[in-house]
Design a protein around this motif. Sequence first.
Motif, PDB file in Angstrom:
ATOM      1  N   THR A   7       0.801  -1.229   0.000  1.00  0.00           N
ATOM      2  CA  THR A   7       0.000   0.000   0.000  1.00  0.00           C
ATOM      3  C   THR A   7       0.830   1.272   0.000  1.00  0.00           C
ATOM      4  OG1 THR A   7      -0.122  -0.206   2.378  1.00  0.00           O
ATOM      5  CG2 THR A   7      -2.011  -1.000   1.142  1.00  0.00           C
ATOM      6  N   ASP A   8       2.123   1.148   0.268  1.00  0.00           N
ATOM      7  CA  ASP A   8       2.961   2.355   0.296  1.00  0.00           C
ATOM      8  C   ASP A   8       2.924   3.049  -1.072  1.00  0.00           C
ATOM      9  OD1 ASP A   8       4.812   4.290   0.510  1.00  0.00           O
ATOM     10  OD2 ASP A   8       6.546   2.983   0.767  1.00  0.00           O
ATOM     11  N   PRO A   9       2.351   4.253  -1.114  1.00  0.00           N
ATOM     12  CA  PRO A   9       2.155   4.911  -2.417  1.00  0.00           C
ATOM     13  C   PRO A   9       3.447   5.090  -3.199  1.00  0.00           C
ATOM     14  CG  PRO A   9       1.098   6.150  -0.655  1.00  0.00           C
ATOM     15  CD  PRO A   9       1.862   5.060  -0.001  1.00  0.00           C
ATOM     16  N   LEU A  10       4.537   5.407  -2.492  1.00  0.00           N
ATOM     17  CA  LEU A  10       5.791   5.639  -3.206  1.00  0.00           C
ATOM     18  C   LEU A  10       6.287   4.342  -3.831  1.00  0.00           C
ATOM     19  CD1 LEU A  10       7.540   8.027  -0.719  1.00  0.00           C
ATOM     20  CD2 LEU A  10       6.207   8.581  -2.737  1.00  0.00           C
ATOM     21  N   GLN A  11       6.123   3.272  -3.082  1.00  0.00           N
ATOM     22  CA  GLN A  11       6.540   1.979  -3.596  1.00  0.00           C
ATOM     23  C   GLN A  11       5.680   1.599  -4.798  1.00  0.00           C
ATOM     24  OE1 GLN A  11       6.299  -1.091  -0.645  1.00  0.00           O
ATOM     25  NE2 GLN A  11       7.777  -2.392  -1.676  1.00  0.00           N
ATOM     26  N   LEU A  12       4.389   1.925  -4.713  1.00  0.00           N
ATOM     27  CA  LEU A  12       3.491   1.596  -5.821  1.00  0.00           C
ATOM     28  C   LEU A  12       3.915   2.297  -7.099  1.00  0.00           C
ATOM     29  CD1 LEU A  12      -0.006   1.577  -4.085  1.00  0.00           C
ATOM     30  CD2 LEU A  12       1.159  -0.346  -5.137  1.00  0.00           C
ATOM     31  N   VAL A  13       4.306   3.548  -6.955  1.00  0.00           N
ATOM     32  CA  VAL A  13       4.747   4.310  -8.124  1.00  0.00           C
ATOM     33  C   VAL A  13       5.964   3.649  -8.742  1.00  0.00           C
ATOM     34  CG1 VAL A  13       5.670   6.488  -8.921  1.00  0.00           C
ATOM     35  CG2 VAL A  13       4.054   6.439  -7.065  1.00  0.00           C
ATOM     36  N   GLN A  14       6.857   3.275  -7.868  1.00  0.00           N
ATOM     37  CA  GLN A  14       8.108   2.671  -8.313  1.00  0.00           C
ATOM     38  C   GLN A  14       7.816   1.368  -9.047  1.00  0.00           C
ATOM     39  OE1 GLN A  14      10.432   1.580  -4.981  1.00  0.00           O
ATOM     40  NE2 GLN A  14      12.310   1.317  -6.144  1.00  0.00           N
ATOM     41  N   LEU A  15       6.915   0.574  -8.473  1.00  0.00           N
ATOM     42  CA  LEU A  15       6.610  -0.721  -9.070  1.00  0.00           C
ATOM     43  C   LEU A  15       5.862  -0.541 -10.385  1.00  0.00           C
ATOM     44  CD1 LEU A  15       5.671  -2.698  -5.854  1.00  0.00           C
ATOM     45  CD2 LEU A  15       7.707  -2.974  -7.271  1.00  0.00           C
ATOM     46  N   GLN A  16       4.989   0.473 -10.423  1.00  0.00           N
ATOM     47  CA  GLN A  16       4.250   0.723 -11.651  1.00  0.00           C
ATOM     48  C   GLN A  16       5.230   1.074 -12.760  1.00  0.00           C
ATOM     49  OE1 GLN A  16       1.553   4.059 -11.527  1.00  0.00           O
ATOM     50  NE2 GLN A  16       0.457   3.372 -13.329  1.00  0.00           N
ATOM     51  N   GLN A  17       6.210   1.906 -12.397  1.00  0.00           N
ATOM     52  CA  GLN A  17       7.206   2.308 -13.382  1.00  0.00           C
ATOM     53  C   GLN A  17       8.023   1.098 -13.850  1.00  0.00           C
ATOM     54  OE1 GLN A  17       7.543   5.613 -14.395  1.00  0.00           O
ATOM     55  NE2 GLN A  17       8.805   4.715 -15.995  1.00  0.00           N
ATOM     56  N   LYS A  18       8.406   0.261 -12.894  1.00  0.00           N
ATOM     57  CA  LYS A  18       9.207  -0.923 -13.219  1.00  0.00           C
ATOM     58  C   LYS A  18       8.448  -1.843 -14.159  1.00  0.00           C
ATOM     59  CE  LYS A  18      12.549  -1.844  -9.577  1.00  0.00           C
ATOM     60  NZ  LYS A  18      12.729  -2.387  -8.245  1.00  0.00           N
TER      61      LYS A  18
ATOM     62  N   PRO B 241      17.383   5.948 -10.326  1.00  0.00           N
ATOM     63  CA  PRO B 241      16.125   5.200 -10.295  1.00  0.00           C
ATOM     64  C   PRO B 241      14.931   6.144 -10.100  1.00  0.00           C
ATOM     65  CG  PRO B 241      17.740   4.228  -8.808  1.00  0.00           C
ATOM     66  CD  PRO B 241      18.306   5.527  -9.265  1.00  0.00           C
ATOM     67  N   PRO B 242      13.724   5.726 -10.519  1.00  0.00           N
ATOM     68  CA  PRO B 242      12.546   6.595 -10.425  1.00  0.00           C
ATOM     69  C   PRO B 242      12.266   7.095  -9.011  1.00  0.00           C
ATOM     70  CG  PRO B 242      12.022   4.568 -11.616  1.00  0.00           C
ATOM     71  CD  PRO B 242      13.431   4.435 -11.152  1.00  0.00           C
ATOM     72  N   ARG B 243      12.483   6.220  -8.002  1.00  0.00           N
ATOM     73  CA  ARG B 243      12.151   6.641  -6.644  1.00  0.00           C
ATOM     74  C   ARG B 243      13.035   7.809  -6.205  1.00  0.00           C
ATOM     75  NH1 ARG B 243      12.893   5.101  -1.085  1.00  0.00           N
ATOM     76  NH2 ARG B 243      14.795   4.049  -1.682  1.00  0.00           N
ATOM     77  N   VAL B 244      14.273   7.821  -6.669  1.00  0.00           N
ATOM     78  CA  VAL B 244      15.184   8.909  -6.329  1.00  0.00           C
ATOM     79  C   VAL B 244      14.663  10.211  -6.932  1.00  0.00           C
ATOM     80  CG1 VAL B 244      17.542   9.759  -6.578  1.00  0.00           C
ATOM     81  CG2 VAL B 244      17.129   7.307  -6.266  1.00  0.00           C
ATOM     82  N   ARG B 245      14.266  10.137  -8.206  1.00  0.00           N
ATOM     83  CA  ARG B 245      13.790  11.346  -8.895  1.00  0.00           C
ATOM     84  C   ARG B 245      12.516  11.863  -8.242  1.00  0.00           C
ATOM     85  NH1 ARG B 245      12.463   8.954 -14.007  1.00  0.00           N
ATOM     86  NH2 ARG B 245      13.605   7.015 -13.870  1.00  0.00           N
ATOM     87  N   LEU B 246      11.640  10.925  -7.874  1.00  0.00           N
ATOM     88  CA  LEU B 246      10.386  11.302  -7.235  1.00  0.00           C
ATOM     89  C   LEU B 246      10.645  11.968  -5.880  1.00  0.00           C
ATOM     90  CD1 LEU B 246       7.284  11.070  -6.770  1.00  0.00           C
ATOM     91  CD2 LEU B 246       7.702   8.789  -5.870  1.00  0.00           C
ATOM     92  N   GLN B 247      11.470  11.332  -5.064  1.00  0.00           N
ATOM     93  CA  GLN B 247      11.720  11.837  -3.719  1.00  0.00           C
ATOM     94  C   GLN B 247      12.349  13.227  -3.727  1.00  0.00           C
ATOM     95  OE1 GLN B 247      10.918  11.107  -0.745  1.00  0.00           O
ATOM     96  NE2 GLN B 247       9.741   9.341  -1.411  1.00  0.00           N
ATOM     97  N   ILE B 248      13.326  13.406  -4.604  1.00  0.00           N
ATOM     98  CA  ILE B 248      14.006  14.706  -4.638  1.00  0.00           C
ATOM     99  C   ILE B 248      13.022  15.798  -5.017  1.00  0.00           C
ATOM    100  CG2 ILE B 248      15.766  16.078  -5.817  1.00  0.00           C
ATOM    101  CD1 ILE B 248      17.470  13.569  -6.042  1.00  0.00           C
ATOM    102  N   ASP B 249      12.218  15.540  -6.033  1.00  0.00           N
ATOM    103  CA  ASP B 249      11.265  16.561  -6.468  1.00  0.00           C
ATOM    104  C   ASP B 249      10.255  16.861  -5.360  1.00  0.00           C
ATOM    105  OD1 ASP B 249      10.103  18.357  -8.312  1.00  0.00           O
ATOM    106  OD2 ASP B 249       8.572  16.868  -8.823  1.00  0.00           O
ATOM    107  N   LEU B 250       9.814  15.836  -4.636  1.00  0.00           N
ATOM    108  CA  LEU B 250       8.840  16.067  -3.560  1.00  0.00           C
ATOM    109  C   LEU B 250       9.454  16.883  -2.418  1.00  0.00           C
ATOM    110  CD1 LEU B 250       6.856  12.695  -3.273  1.00  0.00           C
ATOM    111  CD2 LEU B 250       6.137  14.834  -4.342  1.00  0.00           C
ATOM    112  N   MET B 251      10.725  16.610  -2.118  1.00  0.00           N
ATOM    113  CA  MET B 251      11.384  17.403  -1.067  1.00  0.00           C
ATOM    114  C   MET B 251      11.444  18.873  -1.478  1.00  0.00           C
ATOM    115  SD  MET B 251      12.496  15.227   1.365  1.00  0.00           S
ATOM    116  CE  MET B 251      13.991  15.674   2.184  1.00  0.00           C
ATOM    117  N   LEU B 252      11.777  19.103  -2.746  1.00  0.00           N
ATOM    118  CA  LEU B 252      11.836  20.490  -3.226  1.00  0.00           C
ATOM    119  C   LEU B 252      10.445  21.125  -3.200  1.00  0.00           C
ATOM    120  CD1 LEU B 252      14.341  20.076  -6.210  1.00  0.00           C
ATOM    121  CD2 LEU B 252      14.817  21.076  -3.978  1.00  0.00           C
ATOM    122  N   LEU B 253       9.443  20.314  -3.515  1.00  0.00           N
ATOM    123  CA  LEU B 253       8.067  20.810  -3.489  1.00  0.00           C
ATOM    124  C   LEU B 253       7.686  21.246  -2.064  1.00  0.00           C
ATOM    125  CD1 LEU B 253       5.942  20.854  -5.847  1.00  0.00           C
ATOM    126  CD2 LEU B 253       4.872  18.909  -4.733  1.00  0.00           C
TER     127      LEU B 253
END
Lengths: 324, 208
Positions: free
Chosen positions: A224-235, B36-48
């Motif tokens: 359910t972790d939204p960030l993880q979901l995004v990551q998995l969706q992308q993968k 990786p996507p999670r890195v890009r997402l996290q950085i942008d959210l921190m800046l937001l």
Amino acid sequence: MTTIQRKYSLPNCTLVLEGLSDRPTDSQSLDGRPVLTILTYVECQLIQAKQTLTGGRDFFESLVTAVSGYAQEFLSHVTHPEAHNKDSGLVQLQKIDRDRHRLIVQPEDRKESEVNSHTEGTTQEVELTTVQLFDLVEAVDQFFADTQTLPDLTLQLAPVSRRYVRSGQQLVKQAVPATVGASGLALAAIAFFLIPIPEAVRRPTEPTSPSAQSTNIANAPPITDPLQLVQLQQKLTDQLRPAWKPNAALGQDLVYRVGVAADGAIKGYVAMNDVANQQVQQTPLPRLLSQFVAGSAATPESLAQFQVTFTPKGEVQVQPWGGK
Amino acid sequence: MNVSASANPLDSSTVPSLPLMLESLPNPPVDERACPPRVRLQIDLMLLAIEALELGGSELFLAIAQELELQDIVKNRVNLWRMRCTNPLRRSHARRDLSLLEAKALVVIAADLARRLTAIIRQLLLTYQQMHDKQIPLEQNLRLSSYLERFRSHFRSRMNPRRSGVLAYNSPEKLDELALTLLQKLLFCTGTAGMQRLWISLFDGEVE
């Protein structure tokens, strides 16, 4: 030899270290402070929580390791092994909820007391808010930054390996009772049966490859972790998109429900319409299905579920399951 | 805090020389050209989250980039915007890679700003904790509610509502949760080793 005292003070946490120096006095630093090399006593006062933790070198090493690991876990939401070192560490940290954390300290004489079965000291538990936790982390980091105090202990930061993330989940899996004992096609068929669209169920797909398995994706605990979901969706998108070519002969979209494990592996899929069921061999799914691992197929693993649509035009759409 | 990282003359073999600030962030074992996507997402959210805390967002980021001598990496508004659009949740998500060097520069900027905003970050979190404990609605605190409101509006205007990651934040409550989580992470960036901690944590679960 005189006792050296070092103190790191934050609004909610004061860390006091006492010890001696075994270095000659001429090795003093420019600021004239001798190097504290032998730790004799540590006191960690958690002011708001009104608790004081004390101990020696073992306690202190365990404290800084657990605190540092937990700080990383706090930032990434990825479980850090050093924060939960039950066997060798005296100190552990656990998350209670987003704003509260539990610091657990075992007595230093635990090892003997286990033998005697009479506990000498008692386990201490301290509840910390996030700001209080930060002050503890910062006291520890100020200690690490101080080169004149225990220079043999330095801040070691490294990302948690993907392998650990995976094996950490294996442990969770073992705690869940096995619900499905079947294997192979039978397991796949059961998985299909649990999906509330019967027409797709009655005609299970051909065995895609002899060793392929479909985990029971409908029963799996959801990620359910939204960030993880995004990551998995992308993968998932990245895996499927290059593998799907336009196929005008299909005439309509192929729709599947796909279960993906935390490491991005495709653990199972179910056709959601007739044509998807018939044409599954045309899609990259059978090829990408994660291989059966002995002993792990029967226990449900946390899965993220997506609706995957392959269009005749060659597009692949990946959407969260149930979220349209 | 004025950190003037002069161009590093120690190792003249590497051309061009990197700003000192970036050297404190080690290269994790991932592809140097593509985070990786999670890195890009996290950085942008921190800046937001920083933009929701302090007015003047992207101009401020550029000013800090200048000050920290990162202007060769974060060149201008458009350049910065393109880097941030590597966040997969963005409406204008560009299928462009974010290099480790670019990611480091953004993390340095975020951590530097977080440090400057320490007092307000800490105050907001203490206020939140008190209100939460007493079950007082957060709207009753002007500063906290304006941070949350600005964060919600930034998030909604820039993120693509069709992406699953955005769908997960389809209510004001969930967005407030995210805003508070990010505020807590910013607090951790204000510490002595905060920048390094943030950087390393971005790659948790992304390395072998």
